[in-house]
Design a protein around this motif. Structure first.
Motif, PDB file in Angstrom:
ATOM      1  N   UNK A 137       0.837  -1.196   0.000  1.00 45.39           N
ATOM      2  CA  UNK A 137       0.000   0.000   0.000  1.00 45.39           C
ATOM      3  C   UNK A 137       0.872   1.246   0.000  1.00 45.39           C
ATOM      4  N   UNK A 138       0.403   2.338  -0.608  1.00 46.16           N
ATOM      5  CA  UNK A 138       1.187   3.582  -0.633  1.00 46.16           C
ATOM      6  C   UNK A 138       1.064   4.336   0.700  1.00 46.16           C
ATOM      7  N   UNK A 139       1.811   3.894   1.680  1.00 41.63           N
ATOM      8  CA  UNK A 139       1.706   4.420   3.045  1.00 41.63           C
ATOM      9  C   UNK A 139       1.888   5.930   3.105  1.00 41.63           C
ATOM     10  N   UNK A 140       2.904   6.444   2.455  1.00 46.65           N
ATOM     11  CA  UNK A 140       3.184   7.884   2.562  1.00 46.65           C
ATOM     12  C   UNK A 140       2.044   8.723   1.999  1.00 46.65           C
ATOM     13  N   UNK A 141       1.469   8.307   0.876  1.00 49.06           N
ATOM     14  CA  UNK A 141       0.343   9.053   0.297  1.00 49.06           C
ATOM     15  C   UNK A 141      -0.867   9.007   1.223  1.00 49.06           C
ATOM     16  N   UNK A 142      -1.123   7.854   1.812  1.00 51.97           N
ATOM     17  CA  UNK A 142      -2.273   7.729   2.702  1.00 51.97           C
ATOM     18  C   UNK A 142      -2.083   8.552   3.974  1.00 51.97           C
ATOM     19  N   UNK A 143      -0.877   8.555   4.494  1.00 48.48           N
ATOM     20  CA  UNK A 143      -0.584   9.360   5.684  1.00 48.48           C
ATOM     21  C   UNK A 143      -0.684  10.848   5.349  1.00 48.48           C
TER      22      UNK A 143
END
Length: 193
Positions: A137-143
Protein backbone atom coordinates in the motif's frame (compact mmCIF):
# COMPACT_ATOMS: atom_id res chain seq x y z
CA UNK A 1 15.33 -0.28 15.13
CA UNK A 2 14.34 -3.64 13.70
CA UNK A 3 10.83 -4.28 12.52
CA UNK A 4 8.80 -6.95 14.28
CA UNK A 5 6.63 -9.19 12.08
CA UNK A 6 3.72 -11.15 13.49
CA UNK A 7 2.28 -14.02 11.39
CA UNK A 8 -1.37 -14.14 10.38
CA UNK A 9 -1.98 -11.70 7.54
CA UNK A 10 -5.78 -11.39 7.92
CA UNK A 11 -5.36 -10.00 11.44
CA UNK A 12 -2.32 -8.09 10.25
CA UNK A 13 -4.32 -6.66 7.36
CA UNK A 14 -7.01 -5.42 9.71
CA UNK A 15 -4.34 -3.93 11.94
CA UNK A 16 -2.57 -2.36 9.02
CA UNK A 17 -5.68 -0.75 7.72
CA UNK A 18 -6.09 0.63 11.16
CA UNK A 19 -2.63 1.93 10.62
CA UNK A 20 -3.43 3.05 7.11
CA UNK A 21 -6.10 5.24 8.43
CA UNK A 22 -3.97 5.68 11.34
CA UNK A 23 -0.72 4.52 10.16
CA UNK A 24 -0.21 8.07 10.13
CA UNK A 25 0.05 8.07 13.86
CA UNK A 26 2.63 8.53 16.56
CA UNK A 27 3.54 6.71 19.68
CA UNK A 28 4.76 7.75 23.02
CA UNK A 29 3.43 9.80 25.86
CA UNK A 30 2.85 12.86 23.66
CA UNK A 31 0.12 11.48 21.37
CA UNK A 32 -2.68 11.32 23.91
CA UNK A 33 -2.51 15.05 24.51
CA UNK A 34 -2.39 16.33 20.92
CA UNK A 35 -3.77 19.86 20.84
CA UNK A 36 -6.11 19.98 17.85
CA UNK A 37 -6.18 23.80 17.98
CA UNK A 38 -2.39 24.12 17.49
CA UNK A 39 -1.32 25.85 14.23
CA UNK A 40 0.08 22.73 12.48
CA UNK A 41 -2.32 20.19 13.99
CA UNK A 42 -4.56 17.95 11.90
CA UNK A 43 -7.49 16.30 13.66
CA UNK A 44 -10.49 14.72 11.95
CA UNK A 45 -12.71 11.67 12.04
CA UNK A 46 -14.68 9.68 9.54
CA UNK A 47 -15.50 6.30 8.07
CA UNK A 48 -13.39 3.92 6.02
CA UNK A 49 -13.71 0.78 3.94
CA UNK A 50 -11.18 -1.54 2.31
CA UNK A 51 -12.16 -4.17 -0.24
CA UNK A 52 -9.66 -6.37 -2.07
CA UNK A 53 -9.48 -9.49 -4.21
CA UNK A 54 -6.39 -11.60 -4.89
CA UNK A 55 -6.10 -14.29 -7.57
CA UNK A 56 -3.53 -16.89 -6.58
CA UNK A 57 -1.27 -18.78 -9.02
CA UNK A 58 -3.58 -21.84 -8.90
CA UNK A 59 -6.54 -19.66 -9.97
CA UNK A 60 -8.15 -19.58 -6.54
CA UNK A 61 -9.65 -16.19 -5.63
CA UNK A 62 -9.40 -14.80 -2.13
CA UNK A 63 -11.40 -11.69 -1.21
CA UNK A 64 -12.14 -9.79 1.97
CA UNK A 65 -13.23 -6.41 3.30
CA UNK A 66 -12.94 -4.24 6.40
CA UNK A 67 -14.97 -1.18 7.34
CA UNK A 68 -15.53 1.08 10.31
CA UNK A 69 -14.66 4.51 11.67
CA UNK A 70 -11.40 6.35 12.33
CA UNK A 71 -10.14 9.26 14.42
CA UNK A 72 -6.90 10.97 13.32
CA UNK A 73 -4.77 13.41 15.35
CA UNK A 74 -1.36 14.78 14.46
CA UNK A 75 0.78 17.76 15.37
CA UNK A 76 4.32 18.97 15.69
CA UNK A 77 5.45 19.44 19.27
CA UNK A 78 8.58 20.89 20.79
CA UNK A 79 10.42 18.64 23.20
CA UNK A 80 13.07 19.91 25.64
CA UNK A 81 15.77 17.45 24.53
CA UNK A 82 14.91 16.68 20.91
CA UNK A 83 13.42 19.91 19.60
CA UNK A 84 10.49 19.71 17.13
CA UNK A 85 8.96 16.25 16.82
CA UNK A 86 6.01 14.97 14.81
CA UNK A 87 3.43 13.00 16.79
CA UNK A 88 0.28 11.31 15.55
CA UNK A 89 -2.43 8.96 16.69
CA UNK A 90 -5.01 7.01 14.71
CA UNK A 91 -7.76 4.99 16.31
CA UNK A 92 -9.77 2.61 14.15
CA UNK A 93 -13.04 0.99 15.20
CA UNK A 94 -15.29 -1.60 13.58
CA UNK A 95 -18.80 -0.74 12.37
CA UNK A 96 -20.22 -1.98 15.66
CA UNK A 97 -17.86 0.15 17.75
CA UNK A 98 -15.17 -2.18 19.17
CA UNK A 99 -11.60 -1.04 18.61
CA UNK A 100 -9.67 -2.65 15.76
CA UNK A 101 -6.47 -1.01 16.93
CA UNK A 102 -4.45 2.15 17.34
CA UNK A 103 -1.47 3.41 15.37
CA UNK A 104 0.94 5.94 16.83
CA UNK A 105 4.00 7.87 15.85
CA UNK A 106 6.36 9.77 18.09
CA UNK A 107 9.31 11.16 16.16
CA UNK A 108 11.09 8.17 14.60
CA UNK A 109 9.09 5.57 16.54
CA UNK A 110 6.15 3.88 14.78
CA UNK A 111 3.82 1.40 16.45
CA UNK A 112 0.50 -0.33 15.88
CA UNK A 113 -1.38 -2.08 18.67
CA UNK A 114 -4.10 -4.43 17.48
CA UNK A 115 -7.21 -5.10 19.52
CA UNK A 116 -5.92 -8.62 20.24
CA UNK A 117 -2.76 -7.20 21.86
CA UNK A 118 -0.36 -7.77 18.95
CA UNK A 119 2.25 -5.04 18.51
CA UNK A 120 3.96 -4.01 15.26
CA UNK A 121 7.04 -1.75 15.31
CA UNK A 122 8.92 -0.15 12.41
CA UNK A 123 11.15 2.77 11.41
CA UNK A 124 8.71 4.37 8.97
CA UNK A 125 5.13 4.12 7.72
CA UNK A 126 5.93 2.13 4.58
CA UNK A 127 7.84 -0.55 6.50
CA UNK A 128 4.99 -0.78 9.02
CA UNK A 129 2.44 -1.20 6.21
CA UNK A 130 4.62 -3.78 4.44
CA UNK A 131 4.76 -5.87 7.62
CA UNK A 132 1.01 -5.98 8.00
CA UNK A 133 -0.53 -6.06 4.50
CA UNK A 134 -0.28 -8.84 1.95
CA UNK A 135 -0.14 -6.12 -0.73
CA UNK A 136 2.06 -3.06 -0.96
CA UNK A 137 0.00 0.00 0.00
CA UNK A 138 1.19 3.58 -0.63
CA UNK A 139 1.71 4.42 3.04
CA UNK A 140 3.18 7.88 2.56
CA UNK A 141 0.34 9.05 0.30
CA UNK A 142 -2.27 7.73 2.70
CA UNK A 143 -0.58 9.36 5.68
CA UNK A 144 -0.24 12.64 3.78
CA UNK A 145 -3.98 12.49 3.04
CA UNK A 146 -4.74 11.93 6.73
CA UNK A 147 -2.68 15.00 7.60
CA UNK A 148 -4.46 17.11 4.98
CA UNK A 149 -7.68 15.67 3.48
CA UNK A 150 -7.95 18.52 0.98
CA UNK A 151 -9.77 17.76 -2.32
CA UNK A 152 -7.57 20.26 -4.20
CA UNK A 153 -4.23 18.75 -3.16
CA UNK A 154 -4.49 14.96 -3.16
CA UNK A 155 -1.10 13.29 -2.57
CA UNK A 156 0.53 11.59 -5.56
CA UNK A 157 0.01 7.82 -5.81
CA UNK A 158 2.19 5.18 -7.49
CA UNK A 159 1.34 3.73 -10.92
CA UNK A 160 -1.85 1.62 -10.98
CA UNK A 161 -3.34 3.61 -8.05
CA UNK A 162 -5.92 6.35 -8.63
CA UNK A 163 -7.72 8.91 -6.44
CA UNK A 164 -11.40 9.67 -6.93
CA UNK A 165 -13.21 12.48 -5.11
CA UNK A 166 -16.93 11.81 -5.02
CA UNK A 167 -18.31 14.97 -3.32
CA UNK A 168 -16.01 14.77 -0.29
CA UNK A 169 -15.91 10.97 -0.28
CA UNK A 170 -12.50 9.75 -1.35
CA UNK A 171 -11.80 6.48 -3.11
CA UNK A 172 -8.43 4.98 -3.96
CA UNK A 173 -8.63 2.32 -6.67
CA UNK A 174 -5.73 -0.08 -7.16
CA UNK A 175 -4.56 -2.94 -9.36
CA UNK A 176 -1.28 -4.53 -8.38
CA UNK A 177 -0.12 -7.73 -10.12
CA UNK A 178 -2.77 -10.27 -9.01
CA UNK A 179 -4.57 -7.99 -6.48
CA UNK A 180 -7.21 -5.34 -7.03
CA UNK A 181 -9.50 -3.36 -4.81
CA UNK A 182 -10.39 -0.03 -3.33
CA UNK A 183 -10.05 2.06 -0.19
CA UNK A 184 -12.93 4.39 0.74
CA UNK A 185 -12.28 7.35 3.06
CA UNK A 186 -15.19 9.52 4.19
CA UNK A 187 -14.15 12.34 6.55
CA UNK A 188 -16.98 13.63 8.77
CA UNK A 189 -15.40 16.64 10.35
CA UNK A 190 -12.60 18.26 12.27
CA UNK A 191 -11.96 17.48 15.90
CA UNK A 192 -11.41 20.46 18.14
CA UNK A 193 -10.97 18.59 21.42
Amino acid sequence: MNALRIPGWPIALTTLFCTLLGACSSTGPHTSGIDCTAPLASCHEGRFGLIWKTTQDDGQVQADSISGSYEWRSAQINTPNRGPMEVASLEVNSKLGPSLGQAKRSGDFYEVRAADGRVYLAQDWQTLFDLMFPIKLPANALVDWMKNPNPDTLPPLPANWTWQNLDGRYRVLFVQSNTSGRIDLIPKGKLLR
